[in-house]
Motif scaffolding. Sequence first.
Motif, short mmCIF file in Angstrom:
data_model
loop_
_atom_site.label_atom_id
_atom_site.label_comp_id
_atom_site.label_asym_id
_atom_site.label_seq_id
_atom_site.Cartn_x
_atom_site.Cartn_y
_atom_site.Cartn_z
N UNK A 2 -39.70 31.44 -89.33
CA UNK A 2 -38.56 31.11 -90.19
C UNK A 2 -39.06 30.47 -91.48
N UNK A 3 -38.17 30.43 -92.46
CA UNK A 3 -38.51 29.81 -93.74
C UNK A 3 -38.81 28.33 -93.55
N UNK A 4 -38.03 27.65 -92.69
CA UNK A 4 -38.25 26.23 -92.43
C UNK A 4 -39.63 26.00 -91.83
N UNK A 5 -40.01 26.83 -90.87
CA UNK A 5 -41.31 26.67 -90.22
C UNK A 5 -42.46 26.91 -91.20
N UNK A 6 -42.33 27.92 -92.02
CA UNK A 6 -43.39 28.20 -93.00
C UNK A 6 -43.49 27.08 -94.04
N UNK A 7 -42.32 26.49 -94.36
CA UNK A 7 -42.33 25.38 -95.31
C UNK A 7 -43.08 24.19 -94.74
N UNK A 8 -42.90 23.91 -93.46
CA UNK A 8 -43.63 22.81 -92.82
C UNK A 8 -45.14 23.06 -92.87
#
Length: 303
Positions: free
Chosen positions: A257-263
């Motif tokens: 997900x975008x959130x996971x890649x951002x982390x």
Amino acid sequence: MQEKYRNLKIAQHWVMISSLAYVFLAMLKLVVGQLSHSATLLADASNNLTDILSSIAIIYGLHLARRPPDEHHQYGHWKAETIATFATSLVMLLVGGSVIYSSIKGILANQTSTPDIYALFVGLFSGGLMYAIYLHNARIAKKLKSSSLLAIAKDTRNDAWTSFGTSLTIIAANLHFPRLDNIVALLIGGLILKTAYDILSDSAFALSDGFDDDLLAQYIAAVNQIPGVERVHNIQGRTYGANVFVDIIIWVDPQMTVRESHHITEKVESLLRRKFNVLDTDVHVEPWDVDYEPQRPNELNSH
């Protein structure tokens, strides 16, 4: 970021103190060198004069580097320090060439001189003072991680060795080896040229966005250990003064997900900042290409 600016101000302070020492020693050597007829001591004074110019240029460069980013300098003014160093190296090349010319002229004309022995004490005093300044500035430079102050410290160490060499030459001249005076003056001119060339090469490399491939390989190895990073696809590094900026492309699971890649990008930035003191990291995420043939670290693009 504020700590970086504060370190620049502290470095500027110690460069100013070093420049005052250079002024004192240069004037002392010029006067004593003329009175004692020592070509070596006069050449050593010329070396200190270049140090004064170097210090002034670096002081101004450090002052400009402390300016915050603006509309026309979005990465800040950090490179002002490197530009000042580059300009200083050109002046040093001219002075070194002048010292060598005078020394060769004296050797060809068979000019000899026997410096008065009191010039010896000036050389010993200068060498001791310069080495003490080198030890202090080197310690402060490593603490602040200031490349410019460390460069000044190394140049001061060279000045100390030059002054001790001057003292040995004066002893030799008084032991009836007067021609050694011009010969050592020639060597001092060579030392000035060597130092100027090293500074010129390093500053030109930085100004042309050159970067150490070994450091890039270390960055790649560290980032590849972060969970979720499949592989470092591309990496570029550049320096602005003593600060490192990195652009990196990483491959991650296409289903992430975008959130996971951002982390993950935050972990990459944090790692490079903590472990390698990278000031700014721009991380770009792309889906993992399983058919990609990986390149060796030194084949990756670097600027």
